[in-house]
Structure formats: structure tokens, C-alpha cells
Design a protein around this motif. Structure first.
Motif, PDB file in Angstrom:
ATOM      1  N   ASP A 161       0.808  -1.220   0.000  1.00 14.98           N
ATOM      2  CA  ASP A 161       0.000   0.000   0.000  1.00 14.98           C
ATOM      3  C   ASP A 161       0.842   1.271   0.000  1.00 14.98           C
ATOM      4  O   ASP A 161       0.360   2.332  -0.401  1.00 14.98           O
ATOM      5  CB  ASP A 161      -0.946   0.005   1.200  1.00 14.98           C
ATOM      6  CG  ASP A 161      -2.102  -0.981   1.029  1.00 14.98           C
ATOM      7  OD1 ASP A 161      -2.280  -1.496  -0.096  1.00 14.98           O
ATOM      8  OD2 ASP A 161      -2.823  -1.239   2.014  1.00 14.98           O
ATOM      9  N   THR A 162       2.085   1.197   0.464  1.00 11.87           N
ATOM     10  CA  THR A 162       2.964   2.370   0.410  1.00 11.87           C
ATOM     11  C   THR A 162       3.639   2.504  -0.948  1.00 11.87           C
ATOM     12  O   THR A 162       4.496   3.374  -1.119  1.00 11.87           O
ATOM     13  CB  THR A 162       4.058   2.291   1.492  1.00 11.87           C
ATOM     14  OG1 THR A 162       4.869   1.125   1.263  1.00 11.87           O
ATOM     15  CG2 THR A 162       3.478   2.254   2.886  1.00 11.87           C
ATOM     16  N   GLY A 163       3.255   1.658  -1.905  1.00  8.92           N
ATOM     17  CA  GLY A 163       3.917   1.687  -3.202  1.00  8.92           C
ATOM     18  C   GLY A 163       5.238   0.951  -3.168  1.00  8.92           C
ATOM     19  O   GLY A 163       6.177   1.335  -3.857  1.00  8.92           O
ATOM     20  N   TRP A 164       5.317  -0.101  -2.352  1.00  9.12           N
ATOM     21  CA  TRP A 164       6.538  -0.903  -2.210  1.00  9.12           C
ATOM     22  C   TRP A 164       7.717  -0.018  -1.795  1.00  9.12           C
ATOM     23  O   TRP A 164       8.819  -0.124  -2.325  1.00  9.12           O
ATOM     24  CB  TRP A 164       6.862  -1.662  -3.501  1.00  9.12           C
ATOM     25  CG  TRP A 164       5.807  -2.601  -3.975  1.00  9.12           C
ATOM     26  CD1 TRP A 164       4.751  -2.310  -4.792  1.00  9.12           C
ATOM     27  CD2 TRP A 164       5.687  -4.003  -3.668  1.00  9.12           C
ATOM     28  NE1 TRP A 164       3.982  -3.436  -5.020  1.00  9.12           N
ATOM     29  CE2 TRP A 164       4.536  -4.499  -4.348  1.00  9.12           C
ATOM     30  CE3 TRP A 164       6.450  -4.889  -2.903  1.00  9.12           C
ATOM     31  CZ2 TRP A 164       4.136  -5.822  -4.278  1.00  9.12           C
ATOM     32  CZ3 TRP A 164       6.043  -6.220  -2.836  1.00  9.12           C
ATOM     33  CH2 TRP A 164       4.910  -6.677  -3.511  1.00  9.12           C
ATOM     34  N   ASN A 165       7.448   0.865  -0.835  1.00  5.85           N
ATOM     35  CA  ASN A 165       8.437   1.853  -0.391  1.00  5.85           C
ATOM     36  C   ASN A 165       9.338   1.235   0.685  1.00  5.85           C
ATOM     37  O   ASN A 165       8.972   1.154   1.853  1.00  5.85           O
ATOM     38  CB  ASN A 165       7.705   3.085   0.157  1.00  5.85           C
ATOM     39  CG  ASN A 165       8.647   4.225   0.480  1.00  5.85           C
ATOM     40  OD1 ASN A 165       9.797   4.028   0.866  1.00  5.85           O
ATOM     41  ND2 ASN A 165       8.153   5.446   0.320  1.00  5.85           N
ATOM     42  N   THR A 166      10.520   0.812   0.289  1.00 10.37           N
ATOM     43  CA  THR A 166      11.406   0.087   1.204  1.00 10.37           C
ATOM     44  C   THR A 166      11.900   0.971   2.337  1.00 10.37           C
ATOM     45  O   THR A 166      11.942   0.557   3.503  1.00 10.37           O
ATOM     46  CB  THR A 166      12.597  -0.503   0.429  1.00 10.37           C
ATOM     47  OG1 THR A 166      12.101  -1.334  -0.628  1.00 10.37           O
ATOM     48  CG2 THR A 166      13.480  -1.342   1.340  1.00 10.37           C
ATOM     49  N   LYS A 167      12.304   2.194   2.036  1.00  7.26           N
ATOM     50  CA  LYS A 167      12.784   3.081   3.101  1.00  7.26           C
ATOM     51  C   LYS A 167      11.689   3.374   4.115  1.00  7.26           C
ATOM     52  O   LYS A 167      11.960   3.460   5.321  1.00  7.26           O
ATOM     53  CB  LYS A 167      13.331   4.384   2.506  1.00  7.26           C
ATOM     54  CG  LYS A 167      14.711   4.254   1.875  1.00  7.26           C
ATOM     55  CD  LYS A 167      15.297   5.610   1.519  1.00  7.26           C
ATOM     56  CE  LYS A 167      16.704   5.481   0.955  1.00  7.26           C
ATOM     57  NZ  LYS A 167      17.324   6.800   0.646  1.00  7.26           N
ATOM     58  N   ALA A 168      10.467   3.523   3.641  1.00 10.70           N
ATOM     59  CA  ALA A 168       9.357   3.768   4.570  1.00 10.70           C
ATOM     60  C   ALA A 168       9.183   2.593   5.519  1.00 10.70           C
ATOM     61  O   ALA A 168       8.879   2.775   6.709  1.00 10.70           O
ATOM     62  CB  ALA A 168       8.075   4.029   3.797  1.00 10.70           C
ATOM     63  N   MET A 169       9.384   1.371   5.019  1.00  8.61           N
ATOM     64  CA  MET A 169       9.249   0.194   5.869  1.00  8.61           C
ATOM     65  C   MET A 169      10.393   0.103   6.874  1.00  8.61           C
ATOM     66  O   MET A 169      10.183  -0.249   8.045  1.00  8.61           O
ATOM     67  CB  MET A 169       9.193  -1.075   5.014  1.00  8.61           C
ATOM     68  CG  MET A 169       8.000  -1.147   4.085  1.00  8.61           C
ATOM     69  SD  MET A 169       6.399  -0.956   4.934  1.00  8.61           S
ATOM     70  CE  MET A 169       6.358  -2.453   5.921  1.00  8.61           C
ATOM     71  N   HIS A 170      11.592   0.436   6.452  1.00 12.98           N
ATOM     72  CA  HIS A 170      12.708   0.480   7.405  1.00 12.98           C
ATOM     73  C   HIS A 170      12.420   1.511   8.496  1.00 12.98           C
ATOM     74  O   HIS A 170      12.658   1.246   9.687  1.00 12.98           O
ATOM     75  CB  HIS A 170      14.014   0.850   6.681  1.00 12.98           C
ATOM     76  CG  HIS A 170      14.657  -0.292   5.961  1.00 12.98           C
ATOM     77  ND1 HIS A 170      15.122  -1.410   6.601  1.00 12.98           N
ATOM     78  CD2 HIS A 170      14.925  -0.474   4.643  1.00 12.98           C
ATOM     79  CE1 HIS A 170      15.650  -2.243   5.710  1.00 12.98           C
ATOM     80  NE2 HIS A 170      15.535  -1.696   4.519  1.00 12.98           N
TER      81      HIS A 170
END
Length: 835
Positions: A585-594
Motif C-alpha cells: 500500500d505504500t507503493g513498495w516503499n522500502t525506506k518507509a518500511m525500514h
């Protein structure tokens, strides 16, 4: 095949006292499937060829008669697993497996409840779960962070409470190491400790700064290189060298630019098949050309081509789907629903690369792509695009009859002056004696410098050629993926043998997972889109689980490379699914997940363990305390260089050759090549850039548990051996780094010994020493001073280790004493531990 046995502790936790809502019921996926998978499925599972007694226990409809749902006293399965007679008990004693009393009780309760099955949890699409329905039953419902809601609700079920937040120095070192692979500087420690802002505000500012640092991409790229089996040599026989480093630089740039994970995956699997694919997108496909190549004499090309295709299929399944696909190469999978036909259907997606199977030692193997260094690749691409039509027009001119007439007239009229203007390659030979190569050179000279039509085009093309060649010289020729115009036929191979083709199969995804959409092509691009499709239940779970393990040392699913039936069940299934959906849902945002993970209280807890936690949760599965584990090899080395002020943070480029024992290559590699270590800055680059020869891996890295990269490897092994201690005390890298830190202690800290000890502690451990530690360090320092004053030659020898020179303005015995203190601190357990 991994056999994941449940510990007595785990089973006991499942049978915990009443009131524990999570353990009151018996669940098939959580409790029963692992018992059946461990003990029964090898003979009574998916593999029809291995099935005994015509009994299949992985499908309820075929197992009902043997289970007797609702009547455990009539159950043949329960009777056999609890039998005492060695001729009757199942599994048979010769398998060295057995069903424990606790597991038999779980089976009895499950059968009594009706023996209902569930689809395997990882094959079901994750659904968004509202974290607000989870709260801390011990501390009220005032949690703001969604991760903490899931974790603390689970802790409450287990009778555990979360730990308090770690202190500021610990938090700073922890988050700096986990996001950049380097420790904080003493100045950063000072700034964060004394920041008057609330800890939440100050900490989140630090997190945002670290995520924006180029160090982030270099650190996060390292485990991806392990997964992609990246190396700088082919891996067989004489182990010839190769150039794949531009792909490594692509990975670093993609991570630093926070390329969405779906794009990151698609470009590496099928970037060459994207419409109007750029050079970068084509370069990205080097991911599936990182496998070993065989150039041995006498090899059968088709045999090895099959091996390369199999490697790509298995690596793709492991990295993106978390499945042990290779187990179905020779027969149906023993545990998972992967048939042998499924294996070769995935294989078929990768079977159309125009390669011949035999490598060309030291020259890579087609298909290949010429690229500049990454920072110039757009300019290089634009230059090629501008040059291509000019070259086509020159070729056209060169092939016309009119050009041939003008060329012959010119040749017949060559005078001494014109002849002197010809290229050096032909001017020394009379025209009548020119060979084919010299004729071609003269022809090219006429086309580009004499002929009116060609000369105008060449005036534009030649500067572009020079620019292209200059840019190309900064890069390399790398192996990439490409697709044949006419696809190869793919056959199921009997027993996996390359020369025993069976039925023909077509590229297709497995029927037990959601199908590919009709609009997608039946090639690698369609496969890549299917892998990152929202309906695929595995990809996001696998990715966020690996991300979680990066910060906590192990995943919510502990078997990070196996989400199948033999893999571990999630410790926090609702959290795993929430993270997976959030990632999409975040657009596969890796930094946001970190950022989401490291800002949680779960991550920020102290890692100090209480007796109660050690008793109830020795492995910290339920996360009542912060992470604590041994640092990876690259971080241990880079941390030492950083603390010693030696690290050179130059990004990208060809691999470098740091210190290595003399003669190691000669002893092991065919042809006895010489390892010529680099000099100057190259010795002190980050470990990401260390030259990786498969036949002789960098010994420092291997001793510290680096993965070997012969094949795809997920996760990090961790050991603690005397050899590691000897290495860190005596290897030139660590001694030289300690000398560098000793010099910094003398020049950058205050004049007092306690101030210098504080500086060193902050440089390595990110905190100040306590009173007892200061006393030990000051006492040890005096002892080292006394020794080196008595043995000045020993002092000079110590500070002369390594290529870099000791600061001549510092007194040698004092520098040696401070070096010894730095060496001591660098070898503390805390220094090599993430906590």
C-alpha cells in the motif's frame, strides 16, 4: 531438505495454561501441519513416487478414513504414532523421527475437534488487519505505533511485558549500524545525547538523516549480493575473473534512490523486456547472470546451459517467493505442492537466453552489454543513440555502387602526398601488397576523410565515437539477460538429467497460486509482474520478513528462505500480514518500511534480558526485549576502519584487493595466479567493494562468517570461534585500524587519559565508559606505557603495521600504548555485537 523440528519449549508454549487465548485452540497451520510435515509427508505427502500404503495425509479428503475425525479412539493415524511396538509405530524407527507425547496430544485434540485442515498460511493472500484491535492488555490501550500494538498484545498473551527503551547512546549506535553499517561518530554521539528535543523527535531526525545517507545503499546492498550470488570470478576450475561490478553499483543506486521494490524486482528479472528498455534496465538483469560459469575443457555446453537455467529458476523462487524450488527438480516436492512439472514450467521462463553453456574464461559469456560507470550511463546512452544513425548512414554510403566508383578512382590516383596521409597501418606497405585488413583500413580512411558524402557524416560521428569510447573505458562489459526470437522447447527432465527429456512443458506459474493475468506476456516480464502482483501471497511477506530480520537478527518467519510446509510458522502472523499489506500500500516503499520498523518501541527496547524473559522466551521470539546478535563480517571490518579514521568512502567502481595472506591464490587456484593487493585508498574501501574470487574467498570475511556466494544464500550465519578472536587481535587490518584510533585518541580527545578512553569508547561502542571501565582502561594504559618504554622497538614495530604511516608528530611509545588500548576496546564482545 531442511527438517524443522519443534523444540520441547515451543510445544509446551502451545499447551500453556488456560486463559492464554492464543493456545486454547489447536490450529492446523500452527500446531498440526508441522507435526505431519516433519514426520509423515515424506512417505504420505505430495510426492506420488515416494508415497507408501496409498495413504496421503496432506489432503484432508484422502486422509479422512485414517484420521477418523471426531473419534480419536478410532484413528489409525493416532494409533500408529503412539504405538510402542517398533514394527507398528510411525514414523518407523529407522527414520530417526518420532512424535512426542506433547505432539500426540495436539493430534488427539485436533482429531477430536474434527480434524479440519487449513490451506498453508503462506499460500493465502495477506489481508489488511486493523492494528487498533490489538492493544497492550497490561498497560492500557494508548499505543500509537502499529507494530507495538501487535507485539505487545502477543506479549500480554504470554504473560510478558515489554522492556523499557534503551538509553540514547545505545539507540544511536543501534540505528546507525542497522541503517548504514557504520557506527556513529563521537561528535554524533555528543549531539544526540545532548539534544534537548524529546527523544522521539531527536531519534526520528537521526533516522531520516541515516536513510538519506549514501551509506544506506552500500549497507543494504550487501545481503542482496549474497542472495544474487554476486562475485568477481566464474567459480569453476581455474576460476577466471569476470566483470559484473556495474550491476553491483546499480543495486546500490537503486537502494539509495529508494526504487520501489516492485520495480526493483521487475528490472532485475526482465528489465531487457520492458518497452524501450534503458541501459540501466538492461544492466539490472545481471542479477540472473551472476551464477557460476564453467569454462573447463571437455564440458558439454548443453549440460551446463541447463545448470544455469536451473540456477536462475531456483534463485528467483528463493529470493522472491521464499520457496525451496530446487527440491522438485528430480521429483515432486516431498512437502510442498510443487510438482516436477511446476519446476520445469518456471524453468521455461528462463530457458530462452541465447547462450551456449560454455563460458569463455576471463571474457564473460554472451549475451553481454557494454556500459560506462553508472554515474555516466545516461550520457553514454545518449551518445550511443546520437551515434547510431550516423553509423548506419556511413554503412549505407559504404555499400553503394557510387561509393565503389569513387573509391576505385581515388585508389588509382593515389600520389605520394595522398599516400602519406593514409593510416600508419597501411602507409608502410605498397598498395599492391596490402592484405585484407589494410585494404579495409584504407577504405575506412577514404570513407571518413576523403569521400565527400562520407566525410560530412564522419565529421559528426568521429567526435561522438571518441566520447563513447572514453565513457565506455570507465565501465565494463557485463553479462545480462536477453530473449531469443524463437523460444526454446522446454522438457521435464527425468531425474533432473540434462540428457533425459520427458514431456514438453510451457512457461506457466503453479496452479496452487493465483494465476498470471491474461494481459501479461508468457515470458520473464509476465513472470516478474506476477511475482510482484498484489494477489501473490508470498512476495511481500518474504520481503518484509527479510527486512525485519535485518533489524532483529531473525525474521518473524525464522526460515527466511523457506515459507513452505517445512518452514517455520510466523511468531506474529497478524503483524507479518499487516507489514506485507502495508508494504504494498505504500507503493513498495522500502525506506518507509525500514523507518516504520526502527521507530517502533519494539526495536527501541533495551536488549538487556531479565531472568523471567530468559526463562519464558530465551530466543526472544516474542520480542519482549530489543535485538542482540553478532555483527555481520562486513560491518565488523568497516566499523574498525571507520573508528580508526582509515575508511575511504569512495562509491562504486571496480572491486579492490585489500590485505590478504601472501601466496593464498597460488596455493589454491589452478595456474598459481598472484594476488597483487592494492595500495593507498583502495586498501580502505568498504567491504562491499572487496574483490570476491570464488575459489579463494577473502579470508578475513569468511572467518567472520560472510556468506560464500557460490549459490544464492539468504540470511547470515553466526558463530563465535577462537580463530575469529585471533584474527581481530592480529590481522593487519584490525591492528592498523587500532593504531589509527590510537592516533585519534591523542589528537582529537583531551589531554587526560580518561578523556581519551571516553573518545575511544564513543568511536567504537557509541557510549561513555562507566567508572569501573575507566579505571580498568587507565590501569591497562599505564601497563602498556611501562612495557613499551622498556621495549621501544616493540612499540615501533606495532605502530608500523599496515601501509599507512603513523603520525610522526606523535611519540612512538605513547602511540603504541594508546594503540593497545584501542585494540582492546575493538575486541570487546560489545564491539562486535549489535544490541
Amino acid at each position: 531438505m531442511r527438517k524443522l523440528r519443534r523444540s520441547a519449549f515451543q510445544v509446551a508454549m502451545m499447551l500453556a495454561v488456560a486463559g492464554n487465548s492464543w493456545a486454547d485452540d489447536v490450529r492446523f497451520n500452527r500446531d498440526i501441519r508441522p507435526i505431519l510435515s516433519d514426520n509423515c509427508f515424506q512417505c504420505h505427502g505430495p510426492d506420488a513416487a515416494a508415497r507408501e500404503a496409498e495413504l496421503r495425509l496432506d489432503i484432508r479428503e484422502e486422509a479422512v478414513a485414517a484420521l477418523a475425525p471426531g473419534r480419536p479412539e478410532k484413528s489409525a493415524v493416532l494409533e500408529r504414532v503412539t504405538a510402542k511396538d517398533e514394527w507398528t509405530v510411525m514414523p518407523p524407527p529407522e527414520t530417526h523421527k518420532s512424535v512426542s507425547k506433547a505432539e500426540a496430544e495436539l493430534l488427539r485434540r485436533w482429531i477430536a475437534d474434527g480434524a479440519e485442515y487449513e490451506p498453508h498460511w503462506s499460500f493465502l493472500k495477506p489481508e489488511r488487519i486493523d492494528p487498533l484491535q490489538f492493544g497492550n492488555r497490561n498497560n492500557g490501550d494508548n499505543l500509537q505505533h502499529p507494530i507495538d500494538r501487535f507485539v505487545q498484545a502477543r506479549l500480554a498473551d504470554k504473560g510478558l511485558a515489554p522492556s523499557p527503551e534503551a538509553d540514547r547512546p545505545t539507540l544511536l549506535r543501534r540505528v546507525t549500524l542497522t541503517l548504514t553499517g557504520l557506527p556513529p561518530t563521537p561528535a554524533a554521539v555528543e549531539s544526540f545525547v545532548n539534544d534537548p528535543a524529546p527523544t522521539d523527535v531527536a531519534y526520528e531526525r537521526v533516522v531520516d538523516r541515516l536513510l538519506a545517507s549514501p551509506r544506506y545503499g552500500e549497507h543494504m546492498a550487501y545481503p542482496w549480493l549474497d542472495a544474487a550470488r554476486y562475485a568477481d570470478s566464474d567459480g569453476y576450475e581455474s576460476d577466471p575473473l569476470r566483470n559484473m561490478w556495474p550491476w553491483r553499483d546499480w543495486v546500490v543506486e537503486a537502494l539509495n534512490n529508494n526504487k520501489p521494490y516492485d520495480e526493483f524486482a521487475i528490472e532485475q528479472l526482465a528489465g531487457d523486456l520492458l518497452p524501450e528498455a534503458t541501459l540501466k534496465q538492461q544492466l539490472a538483469t545481471g542479477f540472473n547472470r551472476n551464477h557460476r560459469n564453467n569454462n573447463e575443457g571437455g564440458t558439454i555446453g548443453e549440460e551446463w546451459r541447463i545448470e544455469y537455467v536451473a540456477d536462475r529458476a531456483e534463485t528467483t523462487a528463493t529470493v522472491f517467493l521464499g520457496l525451496t524450488w530446487g527440491c522438485a527438480r528430480c521429483h515432486d516436492h516431498k512437502y510442498d505442492p510443487i510438482s516436477q512439472a511446476d519446476y520445469y514450467r518456471l524453468f521455461a521462463f528462463f530457458n530462452n537466453v541465447p547462450e551456449i553453456g560454455k563460458a569463455f574464461g576471463g571474457r564473460n559469456a554472451p549475451p553481454m552489454l557494454n556500459v560506462s560507470r553508472l554515474e555516466d550511463i545516461e550520457e553514454f546512452e545518449a551518445t550511443n543513440e546520437a551515434l547510431q544513425p550516423l553509423e548506419e548512414q556511413l554503412t549505407h554510403v559504404n555499400q553503394t555502387d557510387e561509393f565503389e566508383t569513387r573509391l576505385i578512382d581515388w585508389f588509382n590516383c593515389l600520389d605520394r602526398k595522398s599516400f602519406a596521409n593514409l593510416p600508419d597501418s597501411v602507409v608502410r606497405t605498397p598498395p599492391e601488397d596490402w592484405d585484407k585488413k589494410q585494404i579495409a583500413s584504407a577504405r575506412k580512411h577514404f570513407l571518413e576523410h576523403v569521400d565527400p558524402a562520407g566525410r560530412l557524416l564522419a565529421a559528426q560521428a568521429i567526435p561522438l565515437r571518441k566520447k563513447r569510447d572514453r565513457l565506455q573505458s570507465t565501465g565494463a562489459k557485463v553479462m545480462v539477460m536477453a530473449e531469443m526470437d524463437k523460444p526454446r522447447e522446454t522438457h521435464l527432465l527425468k531425474r533432473g538429467a540434462w540428457d533425459q527429456p520427458g514431456q514438453r512443458v510451457s512457461a506457466k506459474t503453479p496452479d496452487w497460486l493465483p494465476p498470471m493475468k491474461e494481459q501479461w506476456p508468457d515470458n520473464r516480464l509476465g513472470l516478474a509482474k506476477w511475482i510482484v502482483d498484489r494477489d501473490n501471497p508470498l512476495t511481500a511477506r518474504v520481503a518484509v520478513n527479510r527486512l525485519w530480520a535485518h533489524h532483529f537478527g531473525s525474521g518473524l518467519v525464522r526460515t527466511m528462505d523457506d515459507f513452505g510446509l517445512q518452514g517455520a510458522t510466523p511468531t506474529h502472523p497478524e503483524l507479518l500480514d499487516w507489514l506485507a499489506v502495508e508494504f504494498i500500500d505504500t507503493g513498495w516503499n522500502t525506506k518507509a518500511m525500514h523507518r516504520l520498523v526502527v521507530t517502533s518501541h519494539t526495536f527501541r527496547q533495551t536488549s538487556r534480558v531479565t531472568p523471567e524473559q530468559l526463562k519464558l522466551d530465551p530466543e526472544n521470539q516474542f520480542l519482549a526485549r530489543g535485538p542482540r546478535y553478532r555483527l555481520p563480517a562486513q560491518v565488523i571490518r568497516d566499523q574498525a576502519l571507520f573508528a580508526g579514521g582509515l575508511i575511504v568512502e569512495k562509491a562504486g567502481g571496480p572491486p579492490v584487493k585489500p590485505y590478504q595472506p601472501v601466496g593464498l591464490w597460488k596455493e589454491i587456484v589452478k595456474g598459481s595466479p598472484t594476488y597483487k593487493r592494492d595500495d593507498g585508498d583502495a586498501l580502505y574501501r568498504r567491504s562491499l567493494y572487496t574483490f570476491w574470487r570464488r575459489a579463494v574467498k577473502p579470508p578475513l570475511m569468511v572467518l567472520l562468517d560472510a556468506n560464500e556466494r557460490d549459490v544464492c544464500t539468504i540470511g547470515q550465519k553466526r558463530t563465535n570461534t577462537p580463530l575469529q578472536a585471533l584474527l581481530m587481535l592480529n590481522d593487519v587490518t584490525f591492528v592498523e585500524a587500532a593504531r589509527g584510533l590510537g592516533g585519534r585518541m591523542l589528537k582529537e580527545a583531551g589531554p587526560r587519559d580518561t578523556e581519551r578512553a571516553k573518545f575511544a569508547f564513543r568511536a567504537v561502542l557509541g557510549r561513555d565508559p562507566d567508572q569501573g571501565e575507566r579505571a580498568i582502561l587507565v590501569d591497562a594504559l599505564q601497563g602498556f606505557r611501562d612495557r613499551f618504554r622498556e621495549e621501544p622497538e616493540a612499540a615501533k614495530k606495532l605502530i608500523a603495521v599496515g601501509e599507512s604511516s603513523a603520525d610522526s608528530t606523535l611519540e612512538p611509545t605513547e602511540l603504541a600504548a594508546q594503540t593497545a588500548i584501542a585494540r582492546l576496546i575493538m575486541n570487546l564482545d560489545e564491539a562486535v555485537t549489535f544490541e
